[in-house]
Design a protein around this motif. Structure first.
Motif, PDB file in Angstrom:
ATOM      1  N   ALA A 114       0.814  -1.213   0.000  1.00 11.60           N
ATOM      2  CA  ALA A 114       0.000   0.000   0.000  1.00 11.60           C
ATOM      3  C   ALA A 114       0.851   1.267   0.000  1.00 11.60           C
ATOM      4  O   ALA A 114       0.584   2.195  -0.749  1.00 11.60           O
ATOM      5  CB  ALA A 114      -0.929  -0.001   1.202  1.00 11.60           C
ATOM      6  N   THR A 115       1.859   1.331   0.821  1.00 12.43           N
ATOM      7  CA  THR A 115       2.569   2.593   1.014  1.00 12.43           C
ATOM      8  C   THR A 115       4.071   2.451   0.914  1.00 12.43           C
ATOM      9  O   THR A 115       4.779   3.436   0.910  1.00 12.43           O
ATOM     10  CB  THR A 115       2.263   3.136   2.415  1.00 12.43           C
ATOM     11  OG1 THR A 115       2.497   2.074   3.344  1.00 12.43           O
ATOM     12  CG2 THR A 115       0.840   3.605   2.525  1.00 12.43           C
ATOM     13  N   ALA A 116       4.564   1.218   0.885  1.00  7.90           N
ATOM     14  CA  ALA A 116       5.995   0.938   0.843  1.00  7.90           C
ATOM     15  C   ALA A 116       6.718   1.386   2.116  1.00  7.90           C
ATOM     16  O   ALA A 116       7.923   1.431   2.159  1.00  7.90           O
ATOM     17  CB  ALA A 116       6.657   1.541  -0.390  1.00  7.90           C
ATOM     18  N   VAL A 117       5.957   1.747   3.150  1.00  4.88           N
ATOM     19  CA  VAL A 117       6.578   2.055   4.442  1.00  4.88           C
ATOM     20  C   VAL A 117       6.081   1.020   5.447  1.00  4.88           C
ATOM     21  O   VAL A 117       4.884   0.927   5.692  1.00  4.88           O
ATOM     22  CB  VAL A 117       6.167   3.468   4.949  1.00  4.88           C
ATOM     23  CG1 VAL A 117       6.900   3.793   6.243  1.00  4.88           C
ATOM     24  CG2 VAL A 117       6.449   4.506   3.894  1.00  4.88           C
ATOM     25  N   PRO A 118       6.971   0.218   6.010  1.00  2.48           N
ATOM     26  CA  PRO A 118       6.496  -0.818   6.930  1.00  2.48           C
ATOM     27  C   PRO A 118       5.962  -0.214   8.222  1.00  2.48           C
ATOM     28  O   PRO A 118       6.433   0.821   8.678  1.00  2.48           O
ATOM     29  CB  PRO A 118       7.746  -1.654   7.202  1.00  2.48           C
ATOM     30  CG  PRO A 118       8.902  -0.766   6.883  1.00  2.48           C
ATOM     31  CD  PRO A 118       8.424   0.197   5.852  1.00  2.48           C
ATOM     32  N   ALA A 119       4.939  -0.858   8.790  1.00  3.22           N
ATOM     33  CA  ALA A 119       4.359  -0.378  10.052  1.00  3.22           C
ATOM     34  C   ALA A 119       5.348  -0.588  11.194  1.00  3.22           C
ATOM     35  O   ALA A 119       6.172  -1.495  11.160  1.00  3.22           O
ATOM     36  CB  ALA A 119       3.068  -1.138  10.337  1.00  3.22           C
ATOM     37  N   ASP A 120       5.257   0.301  12.203  1.00  2.00           N
ATOM     38  CA  ASP A 120       6.057   0.118  13.414  1.00  2.00           C
ATOM     39  C   ASP A 120       5.331  -0.825  14.367  1.00  2.00           C
ATOM     40  O   ASP A 120       5.954  -1.588  15.080  1.00  2.00           O
ATOM     41  CB  ASP A 120       6.283   1.469  14.100  1.00  2.00           C
ATOM     42  CG  ASP A 120       7.076   2.417  13.214  1.00  2.00           C
ATOM     43  OD1 ASP A 120       8.270   2.178  13.042  1.00  2.00           O
ATOM     44  OD2 ASP A 120       6.474   3.364  12.666  1.00  2.00           O
ATOM     45  N   VAL A 121       3.997  -0.697  14.381  1.00  2.00           N
ATOM     46  CA  VAL A 121       3.186  -1.553  15.248  1.00  2.00           C
ATOM     47  C   VAL A 121       1.986  -2.063  14.457  1.00  2.00           C
ATOM     48  O   VAL A 121       1.360  -1.303  13.728  1.00  2.00           O
ATOM     49  CB  VAL A 121       2.665  -0.778  16.487  1.00  2.00           C
ATOM     50  CG1 VAL A 121       1.746  -1.649  17.323  1.00  2.00           C
ATOM     51  CG2 VAL A 121       3.826  -0.269  17.339  1.00  2.00           C
ATOM     52  N   VAL A 122       1.683  -3.353  14.612  1.00  2.00           N
ATOM     53  CA  VAL A 122       0.483  -3.927  14.006  1.00  2.00           C
ATOM     54  C   VAL A 122      -0.458  -4.322  15.135  1.00  2.00           C
ATOM     55  O   VAL A 122      -0.046  -5.007  16.077  1.00  2.00           O
ATOM     56  CB  VAL A 122       0.810  -5.183  13.173  1.00  2.00           C
ATOM     57  CG1 VAL A 122      -0.460  -5.747  12.551  1.00  2.00           C
ATOM     58  CG2 VAL A 122       1.833  -4.867  12.102  1.00  2.00           C
ATOM     59  N   ILE A 123      -1.705  -3.864  15.066  1.00  2.00           N
ATOM     60  CA  ILE A 123      -2.729  -4.298  16.009  1.00  2.00           C
ATOM     61  C   ILE A 123      -3.591  -5.305  15.257  1.00  2.00           C
ATOM     62  O   ILE A 123      -4.236  -4.960  14.274  1.00  2.00           O
ATOM     63  CB  ILE A 123      -3.563  -3.109  16.517  1.00  2.00           C
ATOM     64  CG1 ILE A 123      -2.628  -2.130  17.241  1.00  2.00           C
ATOM     65  CG2 ILE A 123      -4.679  -3.579  17.448  1.00  2.00           C
ATOM     66  CD1 ILE A 123      -3.307  -0.853  17.694  1.00  2.00           C
ATOM     67  N   LEU A 124      -3.539  -6.552  15.699  1.00  2.00           N
ATOM     68  CA  LEU A 124      -4.029  -7.656  14.871  1.00  2.00           C
ATOM     69  C   LEU A 124      -5.149  -8.439  15.554  1.00  2.00           C
ATOM     70  O   LEU A 124      -4.940  -9.069  16.590  1.00  2.00           O
ATOM     71  CB  LEU A 124      -2.830  -8.579  14.573  1.00  2.00           C
ATOM     72  CG  LEU A 124      -3.033  -9.821  13.747  1.00  2.00           C
ATOM     73  CD1 LEU A 124      -3.540  -9.474  12.354  1.00  2.00           C
ATOM     74  CD2 LEU A 124      -1.721 -10.583  13.645  1.00  2.00           C
ATOM     75  N   ASP A 125      -6.339  -8.379  14.960  1.00  2.00           N
ATOM     76  CA  ASP A 125      -7.474  -9.177  15.420  1.00  2.00           C
ATOM     77  C   ASP A 125      -7.255 -10.629  15.007  1.00  2.00           C
ATOM     78  O   ASP A 125      -6.720 -10.895  13.935  1.00  2.00           O
ATOM     79  CB  ASP A 125      -8.749  -8.615  14.762  1.00  2.00           C
ATOM     80  CG  ASP A 125      -9.990  -9.403  15.158  1.00  2.00           C
ATOM     81  OD1 ASP A 125     -10.043  -9.908  16.294  1.00  2.00           O
ATOM     82  OD2 ASP A 125     -10.906  -9.499  14.319  1.00  2.00           O
ATOM     83  N   LEU A 126      -7.669 -11.571  15.857  1.00  2.00           N
ATOM     84  CA  LEU A 126      -7.486 -12.986  15.494  1.00  2.00           C
ATOM     85  C   LEU A 126      -8.599 -13.500  14.597  1.00  2.00           C
ATOM     86  O   LEU A 126      -8.377 -14.301  13.700  1.00  2.00           O
ATOM     87  CB  LEU A 126      -7.426 -13.864  16.753  1.00  2.00           C
ATOM     88  CG  LEU A 126      -6.141 -13.839  17.567  1.00  2.00           C
ATOM     89  CD1 LEU A 126      -6.140 -14.991  18.556  1.00  2.00           C
ATOM     90  CD2 LEU A 126      -4.915 -13.895  16.684  1.00  2.00           C
TER      91      LEU A 126
END
Ligand code: CA
Length: 230
Positions: free
Chosen positions: A45-57
Motif C-alpha cells: 500500500a505505502t511501501a513504508v512498513p508499520a512500526d506496530v500492528v494491532i491484529l485481530d485474530l
C-alpha cells in the motif's frame, strides 16, 4: 511519525480505535482482511512498513495467528499486538510461538491500548542503536534478528527484547524491574515468573547454537549478559 497498521474486520471496533490512534499522532492504516495486512506489510500500500500492528485474530479470510506467522516469516521486524474476543485463545497465543509481542483481550479500553502501543514503540525505537562489533552474538536490531556466527537464532519478540536490553548493557546487571517495565508493562507489579520463563528459553536457544555469552542471574537483582573471558 510512527505508523500503526490496524487489522480488524469489525467497524465498530476499528473506527474508534483508528480515531484515537490518529489523535495520538500516529499515521494509521486500517485493513479488514488478513491478506490485505500481509500485502501492506510487504510494502504494497505505502511501501513504508508499520512500526506496530494491532491484529485481530478472528478475521474473515484468515486466522490472525497465520497473519502473524507469515509476517515474521517474510521478515517483518516491527511489533505485533494480538487482540481477541475469545479469551481462551490468549492461552494458545501465549503458549505457542507465533512471534507476537503483546496480547490484549477484547473488550479493551482505548486508554489501555494506547499505553500498550506507546510501550511497544518505546521498545522498538529504544533498541535501534548500532550494535558494537562482537565475535559471538550479532544482533541486527533493525531486522530484529540474532545470529551466532552465520546461524540465525530464532527468538520470539519478548526473547529478542530481553536479549537486546541485556546486550546494550553487556557485562552489567540489568534489574528485574527494568526488564519487566521495558519488555512487558511499565505498570507491572508482583511476580516476575514470566521473565524467568523467557530467560530460561533464551538461554536454551543461545546454548543450542553454541553462543559463548551467558545470561547470568544475579541473585536478588536481575540478569547480566556475560562475555566469556578470552
Ligand atoms: Ca473479528
Amino acid at each position: 511519525m510512527p505508523r500503526v497498521l490496524v487489522v480488524e474486520d469489525e467497524e465498530d471496533i476499528a473506527f474508534p480505535l483508528v480515531r484515537t490512534l490518529e489523535r495520538e499522532g500516529y499515521d494509521v492504516v486500517w485493513v479488514d482482511r488478513g491478506q490485505k495486512a500481509l500485502e501492506d506489510l510487504a510494502g504494497g500500500a505505502t511501501a513504508v512498513p508499520a512500526d506496530v500492528v494491532i491484529l485481530d485474530l478472528g478475521l474473515p479470510d484468515m486466522d490472525g495467528l497465520e497473519v502473524c506467522r507469515r509476517a515474521r516469516e517474510a521478515g517483518f521486524g516491527g511489533a505485533i499486538m494480538i487482540v481477541t474476543a475469545r479469551a481462551a485463545e490468549l492461552d494458545r497465543v501465549v503458549g505457542l510461538d507465533y512471534g507476537a509481542d503483546d496480547y490484549v483481550a477484547k473488550p479493551f479500553g482505548l486508554a489501555e491500548l494506547q499505553a500498550r502501543v506507546r510501550a511497544l514503540l518505546r521498545r522498538t525505537t529504544a533498541v535501534r542503536e548500532p550494535e558494537p562489533a562482537h565475535d559471538g552474538l550479532r544482533i541486527d536490531v533493525g531486522a530484529r534478528r540474532v545470529y551466532a556466527g552465520d546461524v540465525e537464532v530464532p527468538l520470539t519478540g519478548k526473547e529478542f527484547d530481553v536479549l537486546s536490553i541485556l546486550a546494550a548493557q553487556r557485562d552489567k546487571v540489568v534489574s528485574r524491574g527494568r526488564l519487566m517495565a521495558d519488555v512487558w508493562d511499565e505498570n507491572w507489579y508482583g511476580s516476575t515468573k514470566t521473565l524467568d520463563v523467557t530467560i530460561g528459553r533464551l538461554r536454551q536457544k543461545l546454548e543450542s547454537v553454541g553462543v559463548t555469552e551467558k545470561v547470568v542471574a544475579v541473585r536478588g537483582v536481575g540478569f547480566r549478559l556475560e562475555t566469556p573471558a578470552p
